[in-house]
Design a protein around this motif. Structure first.
Motif, mmCIF file in Angstrom:
data_model
loop_
_atom_site.group_PDB
_atom_site.id
_atom_site.type_symbol
_atom_site.label_atom_id
_atom_site.label_comp_id
_atom_site.label_asym_id
_atom_site.label_seq_id
_atom_site.Cartn_x
_atom_site.Cartn_y
_atom_site.Cartn_z
ATOM 1 N N ASP B 221 1.303 -1.332 0.229
ATOM 2 C CA ASP B 221 -0.065 0.130 -0.408
ATOM 3 C C ASP B 221 0.542 1.071 0.127
ATOM 4 O OD1 ASP B 221 -1.899 -1.547 -0.221
ATOM 5 O OD2 ASP B 221 -2.454 -1.833 2.275
ATOM 6 N N ALA B 222 1.982 1.419 1.390
ATOM 7 C CA ALA B 222 2.714 2.314 0.818
ATOM 8 C C ALA B 222 3.676 2.560 -0.263
ATOM 9 C CB ALA B 222 4.224 2.239 1.717
ATOM 10 N N ILE B 223 4.269 1.922 -0.779
ATOM 11 C CA ILE B 223 4.782 1.425 -2.551
ATOM 12 C C ILE B 223 3.708 2.118 -3.345
ATOM 13 C CG2 ILE B 223 4.900 0.495 -4.403
ATOM 14 C CD1 ILE B 223 6.622 -1.328 -2.198
ATOM 15 N N ASP B 224 2.745 1.520 -2.887
ATOM 16 C CA ASP B 224 1.201 2.566 -4.252
ATOM 17 C C ASP B 224 1.057 3.770 -4.253
ATOM 18 O OD1 ASP B 224 0.985 0.207 -5.640
ATOM 19 O OD2 ASP B 224 -0.588 -0.671 -4.112
ATOM 20 N N GLY B 225 1.348 3.714 -2.723
ATOM 21 C CA GLY B 225 1.059 5.445 -2.113
ATOM 22 C C GLY B 225 2.233 6.439 -3.001
ATOM 23 N N ARG B 226 2.746 6.028 -2.833
ATOM 24 C CA ARG B 226 4.046 6.407 -3.552
ATOM 25 C C ARG B 226 4.159 6.608 -4.757
ATOM 26 N NH1 ARG B 226 9.196 6.520 0.224
ATOM 27 N NH2 ARG B 226 9.537 8.833 -0.809
#
Lengths: 222, 260
Positions: B221-226
């Motif tokens: 999720d964090a990677i997608d968010g960035r």
């Protein structure tokens, strides 16, 4: 009485990564006392919590309960961790509270009621359906069901919304009378409602110890 | 209460200014991979002696105190000895004949060879961990895997996956520590039956799996968010004298392992 006699701890002693986490902590907690421990990151709060829970043997000094050794095996201690989900080891609420204990449904219901959860609604609920605040209360019910003498709570109010926080503060305010409770936290907002004594850690030492309102007034916490 | 009797400290950096610390991370990865593959492919005693000599040179050059060495728990050594005993019972040549029985040491010798091989390979990994910041591995892997782009291999994704796995390791270790503590506090009775032991292990493994999956999901999720993985960083590579010495030594060692 829980006594920490000149307790200190060095992690990874004798290696290049050795670092002191706690130094010369010399305190006594009367039975049933409510203590809040505050301090900045790296001040030794978590180390103190693990030592009080009996999970870590201090490299210096000793911890005793009524002049005897603190024992996990005899359920002297319990600890509620910040990440409640890691503490819930069974699929449903009732099974989790009963985990590791030989207790009936009535005892499970009592434990749930003690943390403000309606047994009829929650006993059969699945753990993954619970909110963060409910998970934290179920975890607390699980540790209280063991009837420990010392309860250590690591950041019990962190990350909760206002209603969940208020209900947990109320639960903590009415814990069993003889239970010694140590709350380790950054959050000092409701500290005076859950504790009567405050300890401030700084640079791995106790820098203040006294009535919670007085101590927190002078505490510097980021 | 029990003390933490053993400390593994695997892949933990020890600050220093030794020639090994100053080497490019890619050079160290090449040395570990080169010697590791060679000695596994040719696991003879002379080959292991050569690999051990290179390891000893690296250990001396990196100037890290041996107090940093991983200290496995005692049960690990018991397990190792038990494995050795089982290997001895397998027999095989050479054999020693006595009036009462015939003892075959082939299995035991193979076990010793396999064990020393493992120690050597792990030793290289330990030196790599002591002298390399985890953050330096990603850019080094990007450079080393660059030729794979010619065959359209997803280099950026591979590097991101490896880097994230390495970074996640401390988090996972921390959560496992908490899980174990929870288990001890809530079920302190030591299991006395095989069934109890299995249930104990089952609880820990399921907890670890759930924890790892949750961490992986949060990280995704964090990677997608960035905005996704993105291209891996391609930092300039500046090889120095220690890099050339290490690469030359490794090449010579690999040739010697194969020839001898």
């Amino acid at each position: 009485m829980l006594v920490l006699d000149h307790v200190g701890h060095v992690y990874s002693a004798g290696t290049p990564w050795a670092h002191r986490a706690l130094q010369d902590v010399d305190v006594r907690f009367d039975d049933g006392s409510r203590i809040v421990v505050v301090g900045p990151n790296g001040s030794g709060k978590s180390t103190l919590a693990w030592i009080l829970a009996g999970l870590l043997v201090p490299s210096e000094g000793k911890v005793t309960l009524d002049d005897g050794p603190l024992s996990i095996e005899e359920s002297h201690t319990a600890m509620a961790f910040q990440h409640a989900r890691l503490q819930l080891l069974r699929p449903t609420v009732g099974e989790d509270v009963r985990f590791g204990l030989d207790i009936d449904d009535t005892a499970v219901d009592t434990a749930l009621a003690d943390v403000g959860l309606d047994p009829a609604r929650f006993r059969t609920r699945r753990i993954d359906e619970l909110s963060g605040g409910e998970q934290r209360r179920v975890a607390l019910a699980g540790v209280l069901a063991r009837r420990p003498r010392v309860l250590v709570l690591d950041e019990p109010l962190a990350g909760l919304d206002a209603p969940s926080r208020e209900s947990l503060v109320q639960v903590l305010g009415r814990l069993p009378a003889g239970l010694t409770t140590v709350v380790v936290t950054h959050d000092t907002e409701d500290a005076d409602r859950i504790a009567d004594r405050g300890l401030v850690l700084g640079d791995s030492r106790i820098v203040a110890d006294g009535p919670v309102a007085e101590v927190l007034r002078t505490a510097v916490t980021p | 209460m029990t003390a933490a009797a053993s400390e593994l400290h695997f892949l933990r950096y020890v600050p220093g200014t030794s020639p090994v610390h100053k080497m490019w991370a890619g050079t160290k990865l090449l040395v570990v991979a080169g010697i590791g593959i060679a000695v596994v492919a040719v696991p003879t005693w002379p080959a292991q002696a050569i690999a051990f000599a290179v390891l000893a040179a690296a250990l001396i050059t990196c100037r890290v105190s041996l107090t940093a060495a991983p200290r496995p728990p005692l049960w690990f050594f018991y397990l190792l000895l038990f494995a050795g005993f089982l290997a001895l019972t397998a027999g095989g040549k050479p054999e020693v004949h006595t009036p009462a029985l015939t003892l075959g040491f082939g299995g035991l010798i193979d076990w010793i060879r396999f064990t020393t091989l493992t120690v050597i390979v792990l030793g290289f990994a330990v030196v790599l961990g002591w002298t390399t910041h985890l953050a330096d591995l990603g850019p080094a892997l990007t450079r080393l895997f660059a030729p794979l782009r010619l065959v359209r291999a997803p280099v950026d994704e591979i590097v991101a996956a490896v880097t994230l796995c390495v970074r996640c390791l401390p988090l996972l270790v921390d959560e496992l520590r908490t899980l174990y503590a929870v288990r001890r506090l809530r079920h302190p009775e030591v299991p006395t039956t095989v069934k109890g032991e299995i249930l104990n292990l089952h609880d820990l493994l399921v907890g670890a799996l759930v924890s790892a999956l949750r961490r992986a999901r949060e990280m995704a999720d964090a990677i997608d968010g960035r905005g996704g993985v993105g291209p891996a960083p391609r930092l300039p590579v500046r090889l120095r004298v220690p890099d050339y010495v290490a690469l030359a030594t490794t090449t010579a060692a690999i040739v010697a392992i194969v020839v001898i």
